[in-house]
Design an enzyme around this catalytic site. Sequence first.
Site, PDB file in Angstrom:
ATOM      1  N   HIS A  67      22.501  33.706  41.566  1.00 19.48           N
ATOM      2  CA  HIS A  67      22.792  32.911  40.380  1.00 19.48           C
ATOM      3  C   HIS A  67      23.708  33.702  39.507  1.00 19.48           C
ATOM      4  CE1 HIS A  67      22.502  29.743  37.556  1.00 19.48           C
ATOM      5  NE2 HIS A  67      22.323  30.608  36.475  1.00 19.48           N
ATOM      6  N   VAL A  86      32.455  40.145  41.914  1.00 21.27           N
ATOM      7  CA  VAL A  86      32.636  41.238  42.472  1.00 21.27           C
ATOM      8  C   VAL A  86      31.058  42.100  42.409  1.00 21.27           C
ATOM      9  CG1 VAL A  86      33.433  43.846  42.170  1.00 21.27           C
ATOM     10  CG2 VAL A  86      34.760  41.798  41.743  1.00 21.27           C
ATOM     11  N   ASN A  95      29.769  35.144  49.220  1.00 16.54           N
ATOM     12  CA  ASN A  95      28.535  35.801  49.348  1.00 16.54           C
ATOM     13  C   ASN A  95      28.094  35.798  50.594  1.00 16.54           C
ATOM     14  OD1 ASN A  95      27.217  36.904  46.533  1.00 16.54           O
ATOM     15  ND2 ASN A  95      28.292  34.767  45.877  1.00 16.54           N
TER      16      ASN A  95
HETATM   17  C1  GRF Z   1      28.530  32.011  43.401  1.00 15.55           C
HETATM   18  O1  GRF Z   1      28.954  32.028  42.055  1.00 15.55           O
HETATM   19  C2  GRF Z   1      26.828  32.229  43.440  1.00 15.55           C
HETATM   20  O2  GRF Z   1      26.228  33.024  42.490  1.00 15.55           O
HETATM   21  C3  GRF Z   1      26.590  30.695  43.014  1.00 15.55           C
HETATM   22  O3  GRF Z   1      27.575  30.167  43.617  1.00 15.55           O
HETATM   23  C4  GRF Z   1      28.683  30.486  43.890  1.00 15.55           C
HETATM   24  C5  GRF Z   1      29.147  30.637  45.500  1.00 15.55           C
HETATM   25  O4  GRF Z   1      30.266  31.491  45.663  1.00 15.55           O
HETATM   26  N1  GRF Z   1      25.335  30.237  43.389  1.00 15.55           N
HETATM   27  P1  GRF Z   1      30.432  31.541  47.309  1.00 15.55           P
HETATM   28  O5  GRF Z   1      30.411  30.263  47.848  1.00 15.55           O
HETATM   29  O6  GRF Z   1      29.502  32.563  47.728  1.00 15.55           O
HETATM   30  O7  GRF Z   1      31.904  32.405  47.234  1.00 15.55           O
END
Ligand code: GRF
Length: 216
Positions: free
Chosen positions: A110, A173, A15
């Site tokens: 989330h 995605v 993210n």
């Molecule tokens: C994501 O699924 C986010 O929604 C949750 O933790 C995960 C983090 O994934 N809070 P990344 O480190 O961003 O790949």
Amino acid sequence: MKKRVAALISGRGSNMTSLIAAAKDPAFPAEIVLVLSNRPDAGGLETARKEGIAAVAIDHKAYKSREEFERAMQDVLLTHKIDIVCLAGFMRLLTPWFVEQWSGKMLNIHPAILPLYKGLHTHERALADGVKLHGATVHFVVPGMDEGPIIAQAVVPVLSTDTPETLGARVLVQEHKIYPLALNLLAAERLSTDGTRVSIKGESAGEGALIAPFIS
Ligand code: GRF
């Protein structure tokens, strides 16, 4: 003036990477200037460094209390003149004190359609319930975990063949779309909230919602 954003991570940081990519657009109203991790081994730190972004690890285990850990984070955030904090897979609960410092300026993503499935293992729980729709939410951070006014949500279908991994990948995605969208809205000062609902100034259809019910 572009808003200065810190991404707080604990892991791979996909993210975070989506925010960095979106912010490369000259028209984007924010820049990611700092990545902070509570885990020194978080993969996202290296990704950020390769992008030329300051990447700092503050190991929570090195601090006696949650408050001391958060004060160390706060010092770094202030040093970098941060305007907005984006929690991006940051796996530490935050105290009301820290949340208060960033009231209206801190977002979280989330992997569920809140208020359904707060907490962990959201994809497993959605499959166990047999729901046909699942998704992701970006919201303002308030003291309660996975609570706070909702800015954007995305919905995906659940297939009968899904595993937590395939469902999680489909949700991810969409996470990578709604997080930049929500940050854009906040950084452009287009959001206001009464503490429950979020209003989007000059809203056009669908700005707070992405719905992807079919898979090609
Ligand atoms: C994501 O699924 C986010 O929604 C949750 O933790 C995960 C983090 O994934 N809070 P990344 O480190 O961003 O790949």
